[in-house]
Design a protein around this motif. Structure first.
Motif, PDB file in Angstrom:
ATOM      1  N   LYS A  70       1.364  12.774   1.220  1.00 28.66           N
ATOM      2  CA  LYS A  70       1.235  13.981   0.401  1.00 28.66           C
ATOM      3  C   LYS A  70       2.409  14.097  -0.565  1.00 28.66           C
ATOM      4  CE  LYS A  70       0.660  18.968   0.839  1.00 28.66           C
ATOM      5  NZ  LYS A  70       0.515  20.083   1.772  1.00 28.66           N
ATOM      6  N   THR A  71       3.608  13.841  -0.055  1.00 29.95           N
ATOM      7  CA  THR A  71       4.800  13.897  -0.904  1.00 29.95           C
ATOM      8  C   THR A  71       4.749  12.799  -1.953  1.00 29.95           C
ATOM      9  OG1 THR A  71       6.120  14.899   0.831  1.00 29.95           O
ATOM     10  CG2 THR A  71       7.328  13.767  -0.914  1.00 29.95           C
ATOM     11  N   PHE A  72       4.329  11.605  -1.567  1.00 34.55           N
ATOM     12  CA  PHE A  72       4.203  10.507  -2.525  1.00 34.55           C
ATOM     13  C   PHE A  72       3.320  10.927  -3.695  1.00 34.55           C
ATOM     14  CE2 PHE A  72       2.039   6.968  -4.450  1.00 34.55           C
ATOM     15  CZ  PHE A  72       3.039   6.033  -4.635  1.00 34.55           C
ATOM     16  N   HIS A  98       4.751  13.418  -6.024  1.00 35.78           N
ATOM     17  CA  HIS A  98       5.725  12.820  -6.950  1.00 35.78           C
ATOM     18  C   HIS A  98       5.045  12.053  -8.071  1.00 35.78           C
ATOM     19  CE1 HIS A  98       9.941  13.025  -5.257  1.00 35.78           C
ATOM     20  NE2 HIS A  98       9.224  13.704  -4.382  1.00 35.78           N
ATOM     21  N   TYR A  99       4.048  11.263  -7.730  1.00 36.85           N
ATOM     22  CA  TYR A  99       3.492  10.315  -8.685  1.00 36.85           C
ATOM     23  C   TYR A  99       2.068  10.606  -9.131  1.00 36.85           C
ATOM     24  CZ  TYR A  99       7.671   7.962  -7.243  1.00 36.85           C
ATOM     25  OH  TYR A  99       8.975   7.682  -6.963  1.00 36.85           O
ATOM     26  N   GLY A 100       1.295  11.317  -8.326  1.00 35.54           N
ATOM     27  CA  GLY A 100      -0.046  11.693  -8.744  1.00 35.54           C
ATOM     28  C   GLY A 100      -1.049  10.555  -8.801  1.00 35.54           C
ATOM     29  N   CYS A 101      -0.634   9.360  -8.499  1.00 39.92           N
ATOM     30  CA  CYS A 101      -1.538   8.213  -8.479  1.00 39.92           C
ATOM     31  C   CYS A 101      -0.962   7.185  -7.509  1.00 39.92           C
ATOM     32  CB  CYS A 101      -1.693   7.614  -9.873  1.00 39.92           C
ATOM     33  SG  CYS A 101      -0.187   6.878 -10.526  1.00 39.92           S
ATOM     34  N   LYS A 102      -1.570   6.030  -7.456  1.00 34.57           N
ATOM     35  CA  LYS A 102      -1.129   5.020  -6.494  1.00 34.57           C
ATOM     36  C   LYS A 102       0.010   4.150  -6.997  1.00 34.57           C
ATOM     37  CE  LYS A 102      -5.364   4.633  -3.904  1.00 34.57           C
ATOM     38  NZ  LYS A 102      -6.290   3.739  -3.261  1.00 34.57           N
ATOM     39  N   LEU A 103       0.506   4.409  -8.188  1.00 38.22           N
ATOM     40  CA  LEU A 103       1.545   3.561  -8.750  1.00 38.22           C
ATOM     41  C   LEU A 103       2.818   4.338  -9.013  1.00 38.22           C
ATOM     42  CD1 LEU A 103      -0.620   1.717 -11.403  1.00 38.22           C
ATOM     43  CD2 LEU A 103       0.002   0.884  -9.154  1.00 38.22           C
ATOM     44  N   ILE A 104       3.934   3.720  -8.690  1.00 37.97           N
ATOM     45  CA  ILE A 104       5.218   4.297  -9.092  1.00 37.97           C
ATOM     46  C   ILE A 104       5.340   3.999 -10.582  1.00 37.97           C
ATOM     47  CG2 ILE A 104       7.716   4.067  -8.901  1.00 37.97           C
ATOM     48  CD1 ILE A 104       7.369   3.614  -5.941  1.00 37.97           C
ATOM     49  N   PRO A 105       5.598   5.019 -11.376  1.00 35.98           N
ATOM     50  CA  PRO A 105       5.658   4.807 -12.829  1.00 35.98           C
ATOM     51  C   PRO A 105       6.628   3.693 -13.217  1.00 35.98           C
ATOM     52  CG  PRO A 105       5.795   7.133 -12.301  1.00 35.98           C
ATOM     53  CD  PRO A 105       5.893   6.384 -11.006  1.00 35.98           C
ATOM     54  N   GLU A 106       6.247   2.940 -14.212  1.00 34.85           N
ATOM     55  CA  GLU A 106       7.056   1.808 -14.668  1.00 34.85           C
ATOM     56  C   GLU A 106       8.465   2.250 -15.060  1.00 34.85           C
ATOM     57  OE1 GLU A 106       6.908  -1.608 -18.122  1.00 34.85           O
ATOM     58  OE2 GLU A 106       5.067  -0.589 -17.546  1.00 34.85           O
ATOM     59  N   THR A 107       8.600   3.434 -15.636  1.00 38.09           N
ATOM     60  CA  THR A 107       9.924   3.907 -16.044  1.00 38.09           C
ATOM     61  C   THR A 107      10.827   4.108 -14.835  1.00 38.09           C
ATOM     62  OG1 THR A 107       9.079   6.171 -16.074  1.00 38.09           O
ATOM     63  CG2 THR A 107       9.172   5.011 -18.178  1.00 38.09           C
ATOM     64  N   THR A 108      10.277   4.624 -13.731  1.00 32.11           N
ATOM     65  CA  THR A 108      11.054   4.805 -12.502  1.00 32.11           C
ATOM     66  C   THR A 108      11.449   3.447 -11.948  1.00 32.11           C
ATOM     67  OG1 THR A 108       9.899   6.853 -11.992  1.00 32.11           O
ATOM     68  CG2 THR A 108      11.016   5.762 -10.165  1.00 32.11           C
ATOM     69  N   THR A 129       0.830  -1.202   0.000  1.00 30.25           N
ATOM     70  CA  THR A 129       0.000   0.000   0.000  1.00 30.25           C
ATOM     71  C   THR A 129       0.866   1.254   0.000  1.00 30.25           C
ATOM     72  OG1 THR A 129      -0.104   0.144   2.406  1.00 30.25           O
ATOM     73  CG2 THR A 129      -1.797  -1.203   1.311  1.00 30.25           C
ATOM     74  N   VAL A 130       0.259   2.341  -0.417  1.00 28.34           N
ATOM     75  CA  VAL A 130       0.957   3.630  -0.394  1.00 28.34           C
ATOM     76  C   VAL A 130       1.335   3.971   1.039  1.00 28.34           C
ATOM     77  CG1 VAL A 130       0.694   6.117  -0.804  1.00 28.34           C
ATOM     78  CG2 VAL A 130      -0.122   4.476  -2.500  1.00 28.34           C
ATOM     79  N   THR A 131       0.425   3.741   1.967  1.00 28.23           N
ATOM     80  CA  THR A 131       0.688   4.035   3.376  1.00 28.23           C
ATOM     81  C   THR A 131       1.883   3.246   3.887  1.00 28.23           C
ATOM     82  OG1 THR A 131      -1.630   4.550   3.769  1.00 28.23           O
ATOM     83  CG2 THR A 131      -0.297   3.990   5.703  1.00 28.23           C
ATOM     84  N   GLU A 132       1.917   1.959   3.604  1.00 28.12           N
ATOM     85  CA  GLU A 132       3.027   1.110   4.042  1.00 28.12           C
ATOM     86  C   GLU A 132       4.347   1.583   3.444  1.00 28.12           C
ATOM     87  OE1 GLU A 132       4.132  -3.632   4.104  1.00 28.12           O
ATOM     88  OE2 GLU A 132       2.686  -2.912   2.630  1.00 28.12           O
ATOM     89  N   LEU A 133       4.336   1.872   2.165  1.00 29.21           N
ATOM     90  CA  LEU A 133       5.550   2.325   1.492  1.00 29.21           C
ATOM     91  C   LEU A 133       6.034   3.654   2.069  1.00 29.21           C
ATOM     92  CD1 LEU A 133       7.622   1.828  -0.741  1.00 29.21           C
ATOM     93  CD2 LEU A 133       6.039   2.942  -2.330  1.00 29.21           C
ATOM     94  N   CYS A 134       5.118   4.555   2.326  1.00 24.58           N
ATOM     95  CA  CYS A 134       5.482   5.858   2.886  1.00 24.58           C
ATOM     96  C   CYS A 134       6.038   5.728   4.301  1.00 24.58           C
ATOM     97  CB  CYS A 134       4.279   6.796   2.869  1.00 24.58           C
ATOM     98  SG  CYS A 134       3.851   7.339   1.209  1.00 24.58           S
ATOM     99  N   LEU A 135       5.416   4.894   5.121  1.00 26.02           N
ATOM    100  CA  LEU A 135       5.910   4.695   6.485  1.00 26.02           C
ATOM    101  C   LEU A 135       7.325   4.133   6.480  1.00 26.02           C
ATOM    102  CD1 LEU A 135       2.745   3.290   8.287  1.00 26.02           C
ATOM    103  CD2 LEU A 135       3.876   5.480   8.712  1.00 26.02           C
ATOM    104  N   LYS A 136       7.569   3.147   5.637  1.00 24.49           N
ATOM    105  CA  LYS A 136       8.901   2.537   5.569  1.00 24.49           C
ATOM    106  C   LYS A 136       9.940   3.496   4.984  1.00 24.49           C
ATOM    107  CE  LYS A 136       7.766  -2.130   6.034  1.00 24.49           C
ATOM    108  NZ  LYS A 136       8.166  -2.629   7.297  1.00 24.49           N
ATOM    109  N   SER A 137       9.512   4.399   4.115  1.00 18.47           N
ATOM    110  CA  SER A 137      10.417   5.330   3.453  1.00 18.47           C
ATOM    111  C   SER A 137      10.652   6.601   4.247  1.00 18.47           C
ATOM    112  CB  SER A 137       9.858   5.730   2.082  1.00 18.47           C
ATOM    113  OG  SER A 137       9.652   4.608   1.290  1.00 18.47           O
ATOM    114  N   GLY A 138       9.773   6.873   5.207  1.00 20.58           N
ATOM    115  CA  GLY A 138       9.872   8.131   5.941  1.00 20.58           C
ATOM    116  C   GLY A 138       9.424   9.319   5.096  1.00 20.58           C
TER     117      GLY A 138
END
Length: 66
Positions: A44-46, A49-59, A31-40
């Motif tokens: 909102k910042t997530f 950066h991405y504008g949606c729930k997915l990290i772009p495939e190119t990244t 989840t976005v929440t899990e990823l954000c918690l682990k990343s610090g």
């Protein structure tokens, strides 16, 4: 946001995503929440950066190849 800060934040998110996948967690279950918690990184910042729930495939591919 300065380019260096943007790249640092991006790197944190991608690193934690790979760490979660390496522990056996399915990409679809991360989840976005899990990823954000682990990343610090805030949700909102997530979304800034991405504008949606997915990290772009190119990244994702760029980070995988590094």
């Amino acid at each position: 946001m300065p380019q260096e800060q943007y790249q640092l934040t991006d790197a944190k998110l991608v690193k934690q995503l790979f760490d979660l996948i390496e522990t056996g967690q399915a990409l679809e279950s991360i989840t976005v929440t899990e990823l954000c918690l682990k990343s610090g990184v805030s949700r909102k910042t997530f979304y800034r950066h991405y504008g949606c729930k997915l990290i772009p495939e190119t990244t994702f591919k760029r980070a995988y190849n590094e």
